[in-house]
Design a protein around this motif. Structure first.
Motif, PDB file in Angstrom:
ATOM      1  N   ASN A 330      45.212   3.710  42.876  1.00 49.10           N
ATOM      2  CA  ASN A 330      46.574   4.115  42.495  1.00 49.10           C
ATOM      3  C   ASN A 330      46.710   5.629  42.468  1.00 49.10           C
ATOM      4  OD1 ASN A 330      47.336   1.467  42.228  1.00 49.10           O
ATOM      5  ND2 ASN A 330      47.240   1.426  39.985  1.00 49.10           N
ATOM      6  N   ALA A 331      45.698   6.272  41.903  1.00 50.63           N
ATOM      7  CA  ALA A 331      45.737   7.734  41.805  1.00 50.63           C
ATOM      8  C   ALA A 331      45.814   8.359  43.194  1.00 50.63           C
ATOM      9  CB  ALA A 331      44.507   8.246  41.059  1.00 50.63           C
ATOM     10  N   GLN A 336      48.884  11.345  47.114  1.00 50.57           N
ATOM     11  CA  GLN A 336      48.278  11.257  48.437  1.00 50.57           C
ATOM     12  C   GLN A 336      47.909  12.638  48.970  1.00 50.57           C
ATOM     13  OE1 GLN A 336      50.651   9.015  51.181  1.00 50.57           O
ATOM     14  NE2 GLN A 336      48.833   8.121  52.108  1.00 50.57           N
ATOM     15  N   GLY A 337      46.637  12.742  49.391  1.00 49.23           N
ATOM     16  CA  GLY A 337      46.176  13.993  49.974  1.00 49.23           C
ATOM     17  C   GLY A 337      45.815  15.056  48.967  1.00 49.23           C
ATOM     18  N   ASN A 342      41.252  13.254  44.968  1.00 51.63           N
ATOM     19  CA  ASN A 342      40.275  12.720  45.923  1.00 51.63           C
ATOM     20  C   ASN A 342      38.844  12.983  45.467  1.00 51.63           C
ATOM     21  OD1 ASN A 342      42.318  11.809  47.551  1.00 51.63           O
ATOM     22  ND2 ASN A 342      42.202  13.492  49.012  1.00 51.63           N
ATOM     23  N   MET A 343      38.604  14.182  44.952  1.00 56.53           N
ATOM     24  CA  MET A 343      37.250  14.506  44.518  1.00 56.53           C
ATOM     25  C   MET A 343      36.838  13.673  43.309  1.00 56.53           C
ATOM     26  SD  MET A 343      36.533  18.552  45.195  1.00 56.53           S
ATOM     27  CE  MET A 343      38.076  19.263  44.646  1.00 56.53           C
ATOM     28  N   SER A 344      37.769  13.444  42.390  1.00 59.48           N
ATOM     29  CA  SER A 344      37.448  12.608  41.218  1.00 59.48           C
ATOM     30  C   SER A 344      37.078  11.194  41.665  1.00 59.48           C
ATOM     31  CB  SER A 344      38.643  12.561  40.263  1.00 59.48           C
ATOM     32  OG  SER A 344      38.901  13.833  39.719  1.00 59.48           O
ATOM     33  N   LYS A 364      37.428  12.862  54.253  1.00 60.68           N
ATOM     34  CA  LYS A 364      38.885  12.903  54.423  1.00 60.68           C
ATOM     35  C   LYS A 364      39.482  14.067  53.646  1.00 60.68           C
ATOM     36  CE  LYS A 364      39.563   7.951  55.288  1.00 60.68           C
ATOM     37  NZ  LYS A 364      40.047   6.664  54.713  1.00 60.68           N
ATOM     38  N   ASN A 365      38.869  14.367  52.510  1.00 57.56           N
ATOM     39  CA  ASN A 365      39.380  15.447  51.669  1.00 57.56           C
ATOM     40  C   ASN A 365      39.269  16.794  52.371  1.00 57.56           C
ATOM     41  OD1 ASN A 365      40.632  16.108  49.230  1.00 57.56           O
ATOM     42  ND2 ASN A 365      38.715  16.794  48.328  1.00 57.56           N
ATOM     43  N   VAL A 366      38.141  17.041  53.041  1.00 54.52           N
ATOM     44  CA  VAL A 366      38.013  18.324  53.729  1.00 54.52           C
ATOM     45  C   VAL A 366      38.927  18.378  54.958  1.00 54.52           C
ATOM     46  CG1 VAL A 366      35.681  18.779  52.906  1.00 54.52           C
ATOM     47  CG2 VAL A 366      35.988  17.572  55.061  1.00 54.52           C
TER      48      VAL A 366
END
Length: 608
Positions: A330-331, A336-337, A342-344, A364-366
């Motif tokens: 959900n987070a 989104q993005g 994303n890191m958490s 995906k985060n990078v």
């Protein structure tokens, strides 16, 4: 045995911040010459309109003064100073000229001259707010709190509607630990402007600073009884919860939500109570309300996810994995993005041993945050921890292409090249890192030369490696990893064994239970013909992890065999072979099994 190095993977606004902001805006603006023309013109007109001498300033002088102000705005401080000097020489009572002379001198760093000019402007026209205000600021910048406070107190008497004066004066009192005066000034604010949530919290903070925390909470309770405030109700909820009064806390949190239905601190407060009561359905429901709210910033969400679902509570993570997975999903959907969210989530999946999913999110985060150093550093750290050496190698190259001047990424690239046995490139990166080290940063220099020493030895250039080790030991004579590695490489050549023994002994004396250091020193003693001493050291190493290393087991067996204790030697060689087979192929001991078979054959032949 050599030491293998592992890379270093490394809202509330306080009163003081408010004061610094007030002062530094003035300081930085004038120092950097970034004052907007319109503001300077307003200052100019205000100064002239309030001046007793305004009517006596000639049209020519007025034009010159405007010209000086324009030069000041354009950072032509020398030109402005020249015009203003002529103006005050012709008309010493031109208060506006003295005022702008002060600003110019301030911008040039001449604080004493600025103070003299401001005092002259104030002397001519004491009723001008800006003259006295800038003098107060100058006192603050030059660290004279008594004069600063005195000037603000006088300004407040004459200009009681200037509310920014109250808050700055409060901060000045706090810096001098004069809390009663600060509280008294706050009361003046409430008298002039009325009581608000802001002043209530200010009083609460002041009471706590002065050691009257209980009185502060009593004040908040009294204030809350007559004012609807989600923030204050939530703070009181925290107060009760910290005292394990969950019923009162729940009342306060619900009161906060009645004012502001999605107030995040209250949602999380109620969630905490449900978690304490083992009411997990309700707990996750409230947390989900918090996580799913698109109007709440990602930073507090990320912080909560990281704190609430950390590896410190593995049983909770395991028992409620589906619910936590849903929260993470959900987070990431709502935000989104977002790099922080994303890191958490990625760290959560990594800690719950779903490494592939974690690495996929990191990757995906990078891609979505290519300019984020934090995103890249976390991705590299995860790859390193997961020992995904090929991916780590290529990722460090990509990261370095984006952050080529960042020492962290240069170091990571050097480590990756070393792990990939690309020694020439690793050496180049650590040489580059060495050139980036700040003068006097001996720790950075030591780290670089330590790595370079290892790399040159692994490349097969022992002379260069030893030169690097010598440079480390000149800066840090007790650097144990370097002493150990230096001794280890000397033992491999069979040269300077006494020097090597001295280094090894220093390591063992410092860390007598370190099996790696024991192995190096004991093996050197064996090479020096002191095998009985070596045997005792190896026996000690067996008690502190030596059995986990094929190299240490092999060395111990060699010592035992040389002393004639062959049955025990073959026992340890058997353990060494078993351990060696579990190692990566590149880390195995070359020819170990053939060597042991040779010893066994020779032993059988001798017995015949």
């Amino acid at each position: 045995m050599m030491v293998y190095r592992i890379s270093k993977i490394v809202n509330k606004i306080h009163w003081s911040d408010y004061c610094k902001a007030n002062i530094l805006i003035f300081v930085e603006n004038y120092r950097m010459g970034k004052i907007l023309s319109i503001i300077a013109t307003v200052f100019f007109l205000g100064a002239m309109a309030g001046s007793a001498e305004a009517q006596r300033v000639s049209g020519t002088d007025e034009a010159l003064l405007v010209d000086a102000v324009m030069k000041f705005n354009a950072s032509d401080f020398g030109g402005a100073h020249k015009i203003l000097s002529g103006l005050v020489e012709r008309n010493p009572d031109n208060d506006a000229a003295h005022y702008y002379m002060a600003l110019v001198r301030f911008a040039l760093g001449n604080y004493q001259g600025a103070e003299s000019a401001l005092k002259k402007a104030v002397e001519i026209d004491r009723d001008n707010f800006w003259y006295r205000y800038r003098l107060a600021v100058l006192y603050a910048v030059t660290d004279r709190p008594e004069l600063t406070i005195s000037m603000y107190e006088q300004l407040l008497e004459d200009f009681p509607k200037k509310n920014e004066l109250y808050y700055t004066l409060i901060d000045l009192y706090i810096n001098q630990n004069e809390y009663d005066k600060a509280i008294s000034t706050l009361s003046q604010i409430e008298t002039v402007f009325g009581q608000t949530d802001m002043t209530a919290f200010a009083r609460f903070d002041l009471l706590r600073m002065s050691g009257k925390e209980r009185e502060g909470y009593d004040y908040l309770k009294k204030y809350n009884s007559g004012h609807a405030s989600s923030r204050i109700s939530s703070v009181l909820g925290d107060y009760y919860l910290n005292r394990y009064d969950k019923d009162s806390a729940m009342i306060m949190y619900n009161e906060a939500l009645s004012v502001e239905p999605d107030y995040a601190p209250a949602l999380l407060g109620i969630a905490s109570i449900h978690r304490m009561n083992s009411e997990y359905d309700a707990y996750f429901s409230y947390v989900n309300r918090f996580i799913s709210d698109p109007y709440i910033a990602s930073e507090p969400k990320s912080r909560y996810l990281s704190d609430a679902f950390s590896p410190n509570d593995p049983y909770f993570l395991e028992a409620f994995r589906p619910q936590i997975d849903s929260l993470m999903d959900n987070a990431m959907t709502v935000n989104q993005g977002d790099s922080l969210i994303n890191m958490s989530a990625a760290f959560y999946y990594y800690f719950t041993r779903r490494v592939d999913k974690a690495l996929d999110i990191f990757k995906k985060n990078v891609r979505s945050s290519v300019g984020s150093k934090a995103a890249w550093s976390n991705y590299l750290m995860a790859l390193f921890s997961a020992q995904r050496w090929q991916e780590y190698y290529f990722a460090t190259g990509d990261a370095l292409s984006r952050f080529s001047t960042e020492p962290y990424f240069v170091e990571q690239r050097g480590v990756a090249c070393a792990m990939y046995e690309d020694y020439d490139e690793a050496i180049r990166q650590f040489r580059n890192l060495l050139s980036m080290s700040a003068p006097g940063d001996s720790a950075a220099v030591v780290n670089c030369y330590s790595m370079l020493g290892d790399l040159y030895h692994q490349k097969g250039e022992p002379k260069e490696g030893n030169k690097c080790y010598d440079k480390v030991l000149r800066l840090d004579p007790d650097n144990l990893p370097v002493l150990n590695n230096y001794a280890y490489y000397l033992s491999m050549t069979g040269k300077s064994l006494k020097k090597a023994a001295g280094m090894g002994k220093k390591c063992v004396d410092a860390e007598p239970d370190n099996p790696t250091y024991i192995d190096t020193y004991a093996w050197i003693l064996h090479l020096l013909g002191r095998s009985y001493e070596a045997k005792d050291l190896f026996r000690h190493a067996m008690l502190y992890g030596g059995r986990e290393s094929a190299v240490i087991l092999d060395h111990y067996a060699e010592v035992l065999y040389s002393l004639g204790d062959k049955d025990l030697a073959f026992l340890y060689w058997g353990q060494a072979i078993d351990r060696d087979r579990l190692s990566d192929e590149k880390d195995r001991i070359p020819g170990l099994e053939e060597k042991v078979r040779g010893y066994k054959s020779a032993d059988k032949a001798g017995k015949k």
